[in-house]
Write a protein that holds these residues in place. Sequence first.
Motif, PDB file in Angstrom:
ATOM      1  N   LEU A   1      19.448  13.377  -2.793  1.00 42.89           N
ATOM      2  CA  LEU A   1      19.625  12.572  -1.593  1.00 42.89           C
ATOM      3  C   LEU A   1      18.268  12.361  -0.937  1.00 42.89           C
ATOM      4  CD1 LEU A   1      22.857  13.856   0.220  1.00 42.89           C
ATOM      5  CD2 LEU A   1      22.542  11.703  -1.013  1.00 42.89           C
ATOM      6  N   ALA A   2      17.985  11.119  -0.623  1.00 41.31           N
ATOM      7  CA  ALA A   2      16.749  10.773   0.069  1.00 41.31           C
ATOM      8  C   ALA A   2      17.086   9.591   0.977  1.00 41.31           C
ATOM      9  CB  ALA A   2      15.680  10.408  -0.949  1.00 41.31           C
ATOM     10  N   TYR A   3      16.094   9.091   1.675  1.00 39.84           N
ATOM     11  CA  TYR A   3      16.391   7.978   2.590  1.00 39.84           C
ATOM     12  C   TYR A   3      15.138   7.148   2.796  1.00 39.84           C
ATOM     13  CZ  TYR A   3      14.551  11.782   5.419  1.00 39.84           C
ATOM     14  OH  TYR A   3      13.786  12.826   5.869  1.00 39.84           O
TER      15      TYR A   3
ATOM     16  N   ILE B   1       0.873  -1.191   0.000  1.00 39.62           N
ATOM     17  CA  ILE B   1       0.000   0.000   0.000  1.00 39.62           C
ATOM     18  C   ILE B   1       0.902   1.231   0.000  1.00 39.62           C
ATOM     19  CG2 ILE B   1      -1.781   1.275   1.279  1.00 39.62           C
ATOM     20  CD1 ILE B   1      -2.453  -1.478   2.654  1.00 39.62           C
ATOM     21  N   TYR B   2       0.654   2.141  -0.934  1.00 41.32           N
ATOM     22  CA  TYR B   2       1.439   3.391  -0.980  1.00 41.32           C
ATOM     23  C   TYR B   2       0.568   4.529  -0.462  1.00 41.32           C
ATOM     24  CZ  TYR B   2       3.410   7.721  -2.729  1.00 41.32           C
ATOM     25  OH  TYR B   2       3.899   8.990  -2.803  1.00 41.32           O
ATOM     26  N   THR B   3       1.100   5.327   0.472  1.00 43.55           N
ATOM     27  CA  THR B   3       0.303   6.418   1.040  1.00 43.55           C
ATOM     28  C   THR B   3       1.169   7.610   1.446  1.00 43.55           C
ATOM     29  OG1 THR B   3      -1.330   6.968   2.751  1.00 43.55           O
ATOM     30  CG2 THR B   3       0.366   5.371   3.361  1.00 43.55           C
TER      31      THR B   3
ATOM     32  N   GLU C   1       5.188   4.545   3.410  1.00 41.02           N
ATOM     33  CA  GLU C   1       4.778   5.874   3.877  1.00 41.02           C
ATOM     34  C   GLU C   1       5.709   6.897   3.230  1.00 41.02           C
ATOM     35  OE1 GLU C   1       5.338   6.527   8.108  1.00 41.02           O
ATOM     36  OE2 GLU C   1       4.105   8.345   8.031  1.00 41.02           O
ATOM     37  N   ASP C   2       5.184   7.676   2.306  1.00 41.47           N
ATOM     38  CA  ASP C   2       6.000   8.693   1.615  1.00 41.47           C
ATOM     39  C   ASP C   2       5.796  10.029   2.335  1.00 41.47           C
ATOM     40  OD1 ASP C   2       7.291  10.398  -0.105  1.00 41.47           O
ATOM     41  OD2 ASP C   2       6.154   9.861  -1.898  1.00 41.47           O
ATOM     42  N   ASP C   3       6.813  10.406   3.135  1.00 47.10           N
ATOM     43  CA  ASP C   3       6.717  11.632   3.943  1.00 47.10           C
ATOM     44  C   ASP C   3       7.518  12.728   3.246  1.00 47.10           C
ATOM     45  OD1 ASP C   3       5.825  13.079   6.073  1.00 47.10           O
ATOM     46  OD2 ASP C   3       7.278  12.284   7.510  1.00 47.10           O
ATOM     47  N   TYR C   4       7.108  13.057   2.027  1.00 46.38           N
ATOM     48  CA  TYR C   4       7.934  13.876   1.132  1.00 46.38           C
ATOM     49  C   TYR C   4       8.096  15.314   1.582  1.00 46.38           C
ATOM     50  CZ  TYR C   4       3.437  15.517  -0.417  1.00 46.38           C
ATOM     51  OH  TYR C   4       2.195  16.058  -0.429  1.00 46.38           O
ATOM     52  N   ASP C   5       7.089  15.881   2.321  1.00 53.48           N
ATOM     53  CA  ASP C   5       7.279  17.252   2.805  1.00 53.48           C
ATOM     54  C   ASP C   5       6.662  17.457   4.195  1.00 53.48           C
ATOM     55  OD1 ASP C   5       4.597  17.486   2.340  1.00 53.48           O
ATOM     56  OD2 ASP C   5       4.720  19.079   0.861  1.00 53.48           O
TER      57      ASP C   5
HETATM   58  C1  LIG Z   1       4.609  12.706  -3.196  1.00 53.87           C
HETATM   59  C2  LIG Z   1       6.031  12.924  -3.603  1.00 53.87           C
HETATM   60  N1  LIG Z   1       6.962  12.039  -3.248  1.00 53.87           N
HETATM   61  C3  LIG Z   1       8.251  12.217  -3.625  1.00 53.87           C
HETATM   62  C4  LIG Z   1       8.645  13.286  -4.377  1.00 53.87           C
HETATM   63  C5  LIG Z   1      10.046  13.490  -4.940  1.00 53.87           C
HETATM   64  O1  LIG Z   1      11.072  13.183  -4.167  1.00 53.87           O
HETATM   65  P1  LIG Z   1      12.482  12.835  -4.836  1.00 53.87           P
HETATM   66  O2  LIG Z   1      12.987  14.070  -5.497  1.00 53.87           O
HETATM   67  O3  LIG Z   1      13.288  12.447  -3.644  1.00 53.87           O
HETATM   68  O4  LIG Z   1      12.261  11.679  -5.766  1.00 53.87           O
HETATM   69  C6  LIG Z   1       7.715  14.230  -4.762  1.00 53.87           C
HETATM   70  C7  LIG Z   1       8.158  15.364  -5.609  1.00 53.87           C
HETATM   71  O5  LIG Z   1       7.479  16.200  -6.050  1.00 53.87           O
HETATM   72  C8  LIG Z   1       6.395  14.039  -4.367  1.00 53.87           C
HETATM   73  O6  LIG Z   1       5.473  14.943  -4.754  1.00 53.87           O
END
Ligand SMILES: Cc1ncc(COP(=O)(O)O)c(C=O)c1O
Length: 482
Positions: free
Chosen positions: A335-337, A258-260, A293-297
Amino acid sequence: MFSLQAWLSDETAARLPRHEQISRALRAAILAGHWPAGSRLPATRQLACELGHARSTIEQAYAQLEAEGYLQRRVGAGSFVSLPASLPLRRSPSPPAAARLSQRGQAIADTGACREATLGVGTESRQLFSGQPDSQAFPHALWGKLLLQRWRQDGPALMRYGDPQGLPALRTAIASYLALARGVNCQPEQVLVLSSSQQALLLAGQLLLDAGELAWLEEPGYLGARNALLAAGAQLCPVPVDDEGLNTNGEYPKPKLIYTTPSHQYPLGMAMSLPRRMALLARARAAGAWIIEDDYDGEFQYDTHSLPALQSLDPDGRVIYVGTFSKVLFGSLRLAYMVVPANLVEAFSNARTAFDGHSNQLLQAVTADFMAGGHFASHLRQMRLLYQRRRDILLASLAEHCPALSVRHHSAGLQCAVYTPPGREAGWTTLGRAQGLPLRPLAQFYAGPPDREGWLMGYAALSNEEIRRQIDTLGRILRHSA
Ligand SMILES: Cc1ncc(COP(=O)(O)O)c(C=O)c1O
């Protein structure tokens, strides 16, 4: 009659020494079949005369081609093309036939690419669609100083290949930051440093899903996640979001993954409520599914204090937490983690070696220094204030100039969804684009028919004045087409 002169007009060759230009032109003409195998090239004296160069220059070019195996030179007889007759020759250019891809490759190519992050690149004006952090507000001088310091101190060591899991100092800094700021349960040993969240999604899809297995995705949702999972051959099941985030109450086939985006739903912007978080974990447990869990911002919360990460509520190690420096520092840092349950660490680290090895060592080290020195926390504090102010200006400008539009979830992040009345979005988008406002319809983020209309507007990278001006323009368009 064939003339070598035409082959010498290659612009990229113009900066080469004369004899190299000539050997390059001769080589290309031979490969294109103008002198078939065994045929004799003009005598050096004749070609020198024809091209207006010294004979020694032509001699040098012929000698080069002889050394490469294109020519055989026989004293008294001349210079002969010595390529095997069976060699496929480059004929005159014809349009390339479509490359045949693997089925997987074709599926990836057919996703049409996710270019969200690169929208606006190359355009001069900064637009509401960007969704990017403000690169002008970044502490460039400080970053440059740390970069130089680290390079002087550890340059040779950082030039060598590094740990596929990431630089230990950076993993330690990330683990303590996540524990403190996002409530994530993790040890540095569970952290993997990657080049992007996109890479995290790609690795997770490849390692955790077999072709045809089912993945739930938020509807509407992030195209990058959809594409990464399609690349893994997953079957996608869009699950709707409402004001409380992903709504898993409906009947959907059992997922494997599941992606959220629980902290700040992408693109609509709501935070997932606590009951929904608990329900999601329970559904995942019942299905034996992984959660990404994508905690992108999640760092940018303005009005309310954010809930800790979903991962902090996970009792049985099924949440994979993904974060990025693209929004808090800058996108091209790459860079991400991810924080993975202990039993996945080895598999993910090994997979990283099969993809691209590891992230840039020097930039990992500088990012670790930036964090350990307290600069990251203070940059974050400043950016939060700056973006909150821009968010406020966006909301005030929309209220003043565009009363027909509405905004619901605007407490976090670098962008917000702005809703249009039913039936108006497509027409207004066309008019806006004609006036230089490249509005991004929410419809782009849906896999099926959209249940809302509007745009996603990024405000963080725009100055206060730019926001006011662009919303003023939008307001005029809306009034004139009412
Ligand atoms: C939901 C979401 N996840 C991830 C990212 C991008 O992250 P990354 O540059 O580390 O791939 C974005 C970029 O807009 C995003 O909107």
